[in-house]
Design a protein around this motif. Structure first.
Motif, short mmCIF file in Angstrom:
data_model
loop_
_atom_site.label_atom_id
_atom_site.label_comp_id
_atom_site.label_asym_id
_atom_site.label_seq_id
_atom_site.Cartn_x
_atom_site.Cartn_y
_atom_site.Cartn_z
N LEU A 35 2.32 1.66 -3.47
CA LEU A 35 1.30 2.06 -4.44
C LEU A 35 0.97 3.54 -4.34
O LEU A 35 0.47 4.14 -5.30
CB LEU A 35 0.03 1.22 -4.27
CG LEU A 35 0.12 -0.22 -4.78
CD1 LEU A 35 -1.10 -1.03 -4.34
CD2 LEU A 35 0.27 -0.24 -6.30
N ALA A 36 1.27 4.15 -3.21
CA ALA A 36 1.01 5.58 -3.01
C ALA A 36 2.24 6.44 -3.33
O ALA A 36 2.16 7.67 -3.28
CB ALA A 36 0.58 5.83 -1.56
N ASP A 37 3.35 5.82 -3.69
CA ASP A 37 4.60 6.54 -3.93
C ASP A 37 4.69 6.95 -5.40
O ASP A 37 4.99 6.13 -6.27
CB ASP A 37 5.79 5.65 -3.54
CG ASP A 37 7.12 6.36 -3.59
OD1 ASP A 37 7.25 7.38 -4.30
OD2 ASP A 37 8.05 5.89 -2.92
N ALA A 38 4.46 8.24 -5.66
CA ALA A 38 4.48 8.73 -7.04
C ALA A 38 5.87 8.73 -7.66
O ALA A 38 6.01 8.90 -8.87
CB ALA A 38 3.90 10.15 -7.09
N ALA B 23 0.83 -1.21 0.00
CA ALA B 23 0.00 0.00 0.00
C ALA B 23 0.87 1.26 0.00
O ALA B 23 0.57 2.23 -0.72
CB ALA B 23 -0.94 -0.01 1.20
N ARG B 24 1.92 1.26 0.80
CA ARG B 24 2.84 2.42 0.85
C ARG B 24 3.45 2.65 -0.53
O ARG B 24 3.51 3.78 -1.02
CB ARG B 24 3.93 2.17 1.89
CG ARG B 24 5.01 3.26 1.89
CD ARG B 24 6.13 2.99 2.88
NE ARG B 24 6.85 1.75 2.66
CZ ARG B 24 7.86 1.60 1.77
NH1 ARG B 24 8.23 2.60 1.01
NH2 ARG B 24 8.48 0.43 1.66
N ARG C 197 0.76 -2.82 -8.88
CA ARG C 197 0.64 -3.81 -7.80
C ARG C 197 1.35 -5.13 -8.15
O ARG C 197 2.08 -5.68 -7.32
CB ARG C 197 -0.83 -4.08 -7.48
CG ARG C 197 -1.01 -5.17 -6.40
CD ARG C 197 -2.46 -5.39 -6.00
NE ARG C 197 -2.96 -4.33 -5.16
CZ ARG C 197 -2.76 -4.28 -3.83
NH1 ARG C 197 -2.08 -5.22 -3.22
NH2 ARG C 197 -3.27 -3.29 -3.14
N ARG D 53 3.92 2.61 -10.07
CA ARG D 53 2.95 2.06 -9.11
C ARG D 53 2.11 0.99 -9.79
O ARG D 53 1.06 1.26 -10.33
CB ARG D 53 2.09 3.19 -8.55
CG ARG D 53 2.93 4.19 -7.75
CD ARG D 53 2.12 5.32 -7.23
NE ARG D 53 1.73 6.21 -8.32
CZ ARG D 53 1.04 7.31 -8.16
NH1 ARG D 53 0.63 7.68 -6.97
NH2 ARG D 53 0.74 8.07 -9.19
#
Length: 192
Positions: free
Chosen positions: A82-85, A79-80, A91, A89
């Motif tokens: 997947l939020a890192d631009a 989750a961390r 999965r 990103r």
């Protein structure tokens, strides 16, 4: 005066530096090889320059690509990430990296990861002598064999096209064009 280079790197300074100093240089360090394999997996469907521009962000997000750390990760870390631009990103690629860390550690229990990989070229870089990009393959029998063995050992995002790009990047094969200034330099490195 600019040296003659393989045409794929264009004129972007980041790309030309990578071409001149890393691509095709034989890499023997197991942990560095694992990082490059992971980054090549992230490249699937993208241009390498995209990954190269994000490489430092990848290194930060993945704790320096330390397999022992990454192997313990779970859904919170996915989750961390997947939020890192700063990274790609995706999965499936993120989850594959965690699984690939576990696979790396399992291989390392039996043999050095470097030896596991380099045996597919008999421990010495293959010295190709291509005159044009049209001659350079996207995969070879050695890349297919490496891909098959990686998958049999639990690795993902390591199909034959990815593994051949990895073999080129890590100097397992020297695919600099013969007209490229880096070709002979990489060939000499293979002799040491």
């Amino acid at each position: 005066m600019n040296p003659i280079r393989c045409p794929w790197c264009g004129q972007d300074p980041l790309y030309t530096d990578y071409h001149d100093t890393e691509w095709g240089v034989p890499e023997w360090n197991s942990r560095a090889l694992w990082e490059k394999l992971i980054l090549d997996g992230f490249q699937a469907g993208l241009a390498w320059i995209t990954i190269l521009r994000k490489r430092e962000a990848f290194r930060a997000a993945f704790e320096g690509f330390e397999p022992l750390v990454i192997a313990s990760w779970g859904e919170a870390e996915v989750a961390r990430l997947l939020a890192d631009a700063g990274i790609v990103r995706h999965r499936g690629k993120i989850e594959a990296t965690i699984g690939n860390a576990r696979a790396f550690l399992a291989v390392e229990e039996k043999t050095a990861f470097s030896d596991f990989l380099w045996k597919h070229v008999d421990g010495r870089p293959v010295q190709n002598r291509f005159a044009s990009m049209a001659e350079v393959p996207t995969e070879t029998a050695a890349a297919r064999a490496l891909s098959k063995e990686l998958r049999a050992n639990g690795f993902r995002f390591c199909g034959p096209t990815i593994t051949y790009a990895f073999m080129q990047a890590t100097g397992m094969v020297n695919d600099h064009l013969v007209s490229c200034a880096a070709h002979d330099r990489c060939a000499r490195l293979a002799e040491t």
